[in-house]
Design a protein around this motif. Structure first.
Motif, PDB file in Angstrom:
ATOM      1  N   ILE A  35       0.842  -1.200   0.000  1.00 44.73           N
ATOM      2  CA  ILE A  35       0.000   0.000   0.000  1.00 44.73           C
ATOM      3  C   ILE A  35       0.872   1.242   0.000  1.00 44.73           C
ATOM      4  CG2 ILE A  35      -1.614   1.358   1.415  1.00 44.73           C
ATOM      5  CD1 ILE A  35      -2.906  -1.207   2.285  1.00 44.73           C
ATOM      6  N   VAL A  36       0.488   2.200  -0.810  1.00 43.24           N
ATOM      7  CA  VAL A  36       1.074   3.530  -0.724  1.00 43.24           C
ATOM      8  C   VAL A  36       0.065   4.365   0.052  1.00 43.24           C
ATOM      9  CG1 VAL A  36       1.674   5.621  -1.990  1.00 43.24           C
ATOM     10  CG2 VAL A  36       2.448   3.394  -2.829  1.00 43.24           C
ATOM     11  N   LEU A  37       0.513   4.926   1.156  1.00 44.29           N
ATOM     12  CA  LEU A  37      -0.329   5.786   1.989  1.00 44.29           C
ATOM     13  C   LEU A  37       0.293   7.174   1.969  1.00 44.29           C
ATOM     14  CD1 LEU A  37      -1.771   4.985   5.459  1.00 44.29           C
ATOM     15  CD2 LEU A  37      -0.557   7.116   5.095  1.00 44.29           C
ATOM     16  N   PHE A  38      -0.526   8.166   1.680  1.00 49.30           N
ATOM     17  CA  PHE A  38      -0.045   9.539   1.787  1.00 49.30           C
ATOM     18  C   PHE A  38      -1.027  10.332   2.628  1.00 49.30           C
ATOM     19  CE2 PHE A  38      -2.713   9.732  -1.956  1.00 49.30           C
ATOM     20  CZ  PHE A  38      -3.227  11.020  -2.026  1.00 49.30           C
ATOM     21  N   ALA A  39      -0.496  11.293   3.348  1.00 45.09           N
ATOM     22  CA  ALA A  39      -1.321  12.101   4.244  1.00 45.09           C
ATOM     23  C   ALA A  39      -1.158  13.566   3.890  1.00 45.09           C
ATOM     24  CB  ALA A  39      -0.926  11.860   5.697  1.00 45.09           C
TER      25      ALA A  39
END
Length: 157
Positions: A35-39
């Motif tokens: 998973i690529v998670l960006f905030a």
């Protein structure tokens, strides 16, 4: 609290997708996946809407063809706001828009930032790659809000 780092397990925290009734545990959805998670500091804010989210929409196919199962965007907003923001950018099926309304996830990874003009406690701007729930890479903007290292074209999958 210590900021999450490469090699750490992602904490088991519930986020929300579309409504308060749809709880999503970030540790659970990252099991056996990449998973690529960006905030982002806030939905509908200029840098987030003009540059950050669009960068992931632009690179969505490249990231997924590179082995990424899901792309997740997290913000300290309510689930209705995140859903509306996702609808505006047509993210359905491309990027999961997850709300962290009480900043529980943001605090658990120790990536919070106090931004009074945006309502106080928000998330720093960052991106990470998770493999089976473990942080493989982490890119935190040096000032917490800039757009240098957390854009989609900086992700190495």
């Amino acid at each position: 609290m210590v900021q999450i780092k490469e090699g750490d397990q992602i904490p088991s925290v519930e986020l929300f997708e579309d409504s308060p009734a749809n709880k999503i545990n970030i540790a659970d959805i990252s099991k056996n996946k990449k998973i690529v998670l960006f905030a982002v500091p806030g939905a509908f804010t200029p840098g987030c809407s003009k540059t950050h989210l669009p960068s992931y929409l632009e690179k969505e196919k490249d990231l997924k063809s590179g082995g990424v199962d899901e792309i997740v965007c997290v913000s300290v907003n309510d689930p209705f706001v995140m859903s509306a923001w996702g609808n505006q950018f047509n993210t359905k099926g491309k990027i999961r828009m997850l709300a962290d309304p009480n900043a529980a996830f943001t605090k658990a990874v120790d990536l919070s930032l106090d931004l009074p003009p945006l309502g106080g406690l928000r998330s720093k701007r960052y991106s990470m790659v998770l493999e089976n729930g473990v942080v493989k890479s982490l890119n935190v903007e040096p000032d917490g809000t800039g757009l240098s290292c957390s854009l989609a074209d900086r992700i190495k999958v």
